[in-house]
Structure formats: structure tokens, C-alpha cells
Design a protein around this motif. Structure first.
Motif, short mmCIF file in Angstrom:
data_model
loop_
_atom_site.label_atom_id
_atom_site.label_comp_id
_atom_site.label_asym_id
_atom_site.label_seq_id
_atom_site.Cartn_x
_atom_site.Cartn_y
_atom_site.Cartn_z
N PRO A 276 0.81 -1.22 0.00
CA PRO A 276 0.00 0.00 0.00
C PRO A 276 0.84 1.26 0.00
N PHE A 278 2.24 4.77 1.01
CA PHE A 278 2.22 5.57 2.23
C PHE A 278 2.89 6.91 2.03
N TYR A 286 0.28 8.22 6.06
CA TYR A 286 -0.29 6.87 6.14
C TYR A 286 -1.77 6.84 5.83
N ALA A 289 -3.17 4.21 3.35
CA ALA A 289 -2.99 2.84 3.83
C ALA A 289 -3.89 2.55 5.03
N ALA A 310 4.95 -3.77 4.24
CA ALA A 310 5.09 -2.38 4.68
C ALA A 310 6.50 -2.17 5.21
N TYR A 316 1.69 -0.38 11.56
CA TYR A 316 0.50 -1.09 11.09
C TYR A 316 -0.06 -2.11 12.08
#
Length: 341
Positions: A276, A278, A286, A289, A310, A316
Motif C-alpha cells: 500500500p 504511504f 499513512y 494505507a 510495509a 500497522y
């Protein structure tokens, strides 16, 4: 009036230059500039072009402005072009060629950008493409340039910018196609490589490749297992175009969709897999994401899985913990982590 960014303020400070019958604004930003431009040119045709779907959605309700999100600019009658300088140099060069194919012979090009974007190299980039260049103004760490007597191009073909490259990962090899402006243009980035080396095997079903770039994740998984079908999504029209080319080249069953996050995604998936994004601009961000992780669960089938890679420093795990009953750290080194839930 929306808050204006510094490049837009610099343009509006030179509003006597913002006059044309058919005006094209390329790579516009999410602020109130387009509405201000229309106020100054009530009778003119104004077209706002972006490769970015989120910017297009932001601008689409601006009265009197045609908004276009695509992988190339069409038309042939623009007598004033305003370009917000993008941060990718290959993308700038491609956009400049595209602009020169849609302008009138007497068109003027205004280029604005923040110093840190690299805008000062525009004079060099247009040395042999414009006979007249002028640095008009600078303020608030931004510069505004004007170019005239541009050398027109009879046409623009995006296929001239295709960059085929070989992807070798986990005993698999295939050719992908990238174009300027696509994430990690022309290369397999380390994060995606680690994600693919640790990808789950699913027998059948539909896979969402979120933030698809040049379509490398979908193509790798599709070659491993031809029973799978894919939905590939990205906010960038350049990525959607590149992914479509890569899937076609490798005979992978799938479609590529423009979407800001998961907003245009419907249905449920047996696997959602992503590296994803970022980064937005120059600071770390962020939000894309985080929103993706918060909403991914509702797009998974009962036995569906989520797999992401990531940077190890990104926080996360607490987000995954909040959204999913349990998750595993499948792989971790000092740079990257792969999470599965």
C-alpha cells in the motif's frame, strides 16, 4: 473559497498571464485555483487534466470546468497551458511531449512549481522545444516560468513511452510494461519482491491487487495459478494503463479500475494483496494505507485473506489488531514486514 496552495497563489498573483480562449491546466492540485481561473475567464473553455483520480474527483464539481482523468491528454486547440510541475522527471518529459501535441501554434505554456519539486530544471528540459522562455516570478519557495513559440508535435503516442522490463521473483520470470509516472517505473521494488516471495497460495477465486502500479503482483500470482481472476486498482490513470498492458501481455484474466482507495471497489475477494502507498508528496503520509486497512475487511469473503508488505517502521500492527481478530507477521527484517490476516 478553498485554501490556495503556494503555486496557485503565485499564478494568481500574475493573473494578467492567465488569459486564453481554450485553457488547459495539467496536474492541478486540490485547491480553489480552477474556480478562480474560471472567474477570470468566464467566456473561455477550461479543461483540467490529471493522471490522478482523487484530484479529478475533487475538481469535478467546479462550475464551468471540464475535468479529465486519463493516461493522455486529447484535443488540439489549447492556446494557454498551465502545468503544475510533477515530482517525477520522466513524467514531466512525457507530459511536455503530450502538451506539444494538443496546442495551437501561438500557445503559451506557464510552468509553476515548488523549488523542492525540481521545477528549476524546466528551462533545460524545454531548451530545444521552445524558442522563448522567461522566469516571470518567484515567491513562497515557488517559481513561475513562461514559454512561447513551442515546437508542436503532430501527434502523441503513449506506446512510444512503454518501458518493457523483466521481473524475476521466486522462480518466476515475466515481462511487464511500465510508463513514466508509475510507481517504481521500470523496476520491481524491494517491498513488492518480498511480498511476492511470501505470498499465500489460493486455489481459486478473485484477487484484489490494491495500488497495482504496473500490475506486477496480479501477473505473478496469475502465472502461478491461472484459475485466479483479478481486479487491480490504483488512483493513477498511468498505473491503470500500465497494468492493462502487463496483464494483456501475460494473458492474465483481470480488469484494472481507477479508484481512490476502495471507493470504486465492489464485491468480495478471496485475497486482497497490496504494497500500500504511504507517501503522498514529500512527507510521509499513512492516511491512504490506514483507510484501506480499516475498510478492507468488508471486501473479504468468509475465508478471505489480506496480505500486505510495509516498511518495518510503519505502525500497522495496532491498526491490523483493531480491524482483524488475529494477524501474523509472515516475514520481517530491518526494512520490511509482511503481514497476513
Amino acid at each position: 473559497m478553498s485554501v490556495l496552495t503556494n503555486p496557485s497563489l503565485l499564478l494568481l498573483r500574475n493573473s494578467e498571464k492567465l488569459v486564453g480562449k481554450s485553457i488547459l491546466v495539467v496536474n492541478f492540485v486540490q485547491d480553489g485555483f480552477l474556480a478562480e481561473l474560471k472567474k477570470r475567464n468566464p467566456e473561455s473553455k477550461i479543461t483540467a487534466f490529471s493522471y490522478n483520480h482523487a484530484n479529478g474527483e475533487f475538481a469535478k464539481n467546479t462550475p464551468g470546468v471540464d475535468v479529465c482523468v486519463n493516461h493522455c491528454i486529447s484535443g488540439n486547440d489549447f492556446d494557454l497551458v498551465i502545468l503544475y510541475y510533477p515530482k517525477s522527471k520522466p513524467e514531466v518529459l512525457m507530459a511536455l511531449d503530450n502538451i506539444r501535441a494538443v496546442i495551437t501554434a501561438d500557445a503559451e505554456l506557464l510552468v509553476v512549481g515548488e523549488n523542492k519539486s525540481g521545477v528549476k530544471s524546466i528551462e533545460k528540459q524545454l531548451t530545444d522545444k521552445a524558442n522563448f522562455s522567461n522566469k516571470i516570478d518567484s515567491a513562497k519557495h515557488c517559481v513561475l516560468y513562461s514559454f512561447a513559440e513551442l515546437k508542436q508535435l503532430s501527434q502523441f503516442n503513449i506506446s512510444d513511452y512503454h518501458k518493457p522490463f523483466t521481473v524475476s521473483v521466486a522462480d518466476s520470470e515475466f515481462t511487464a510494461i511500465s510508463i513514466p509516472g508509475v510507481f517504481n517505473h521500470g523496476n520491481l521494488d524491494v517491498g513488492t519482491k518480498i511480498l511476492l516471495e511470501n505470498a499465500p497460495f489460493i486455489k481459486q477465486g478473485t484477487v484484489l491487487d490494491f495500488g497495482c502500479g504496473a500490475g506486477l503482483i496480479a501477473t505473478y500470482l496469475g502465472l502461478q495459478n491461472p484459475a485466479l481472476s483479478f481486479v487491480c486498482s490504483d488512483v493513477s490513470a498511468l498505473a491503470i494503463y500500465a497494468t492493462t498492458q502487463t496483464l494483456k501481455l501475460n494473458n492474465i484474466k483481470g480488469e484494472a479500475l481507477l479508484s481512490d482507495g476502495l471507493t470504486n471497489i465492489t464485491g468480495k475477494f478471496d485475497l486482497i494483496i497490496s504494497n500500500p502507498p504511504f507517501h503522498t508528496g514529500i512527507a510521509t503520509d499513512y492516511t491512504v494505507a490506514e483507510t484501506f486497512l480499516a475498510n478492507a475487511k468488508q471486501h473479504l469473503t468468509k475465508a478471505g485473506k489480506l496480505n500486505i508488505v510495509a516498511n518495518s517502521f510503519l505502525k500497522y500492527p495496532p491498526i491490523l489488531e483493531a480491524q482483524f481478530d488475529n494477524y501474523q507477521t509472515v516475514f520481517k527484517n530491518n526494512k520490511f514486514a509482511v503481514y497476513s490476516s
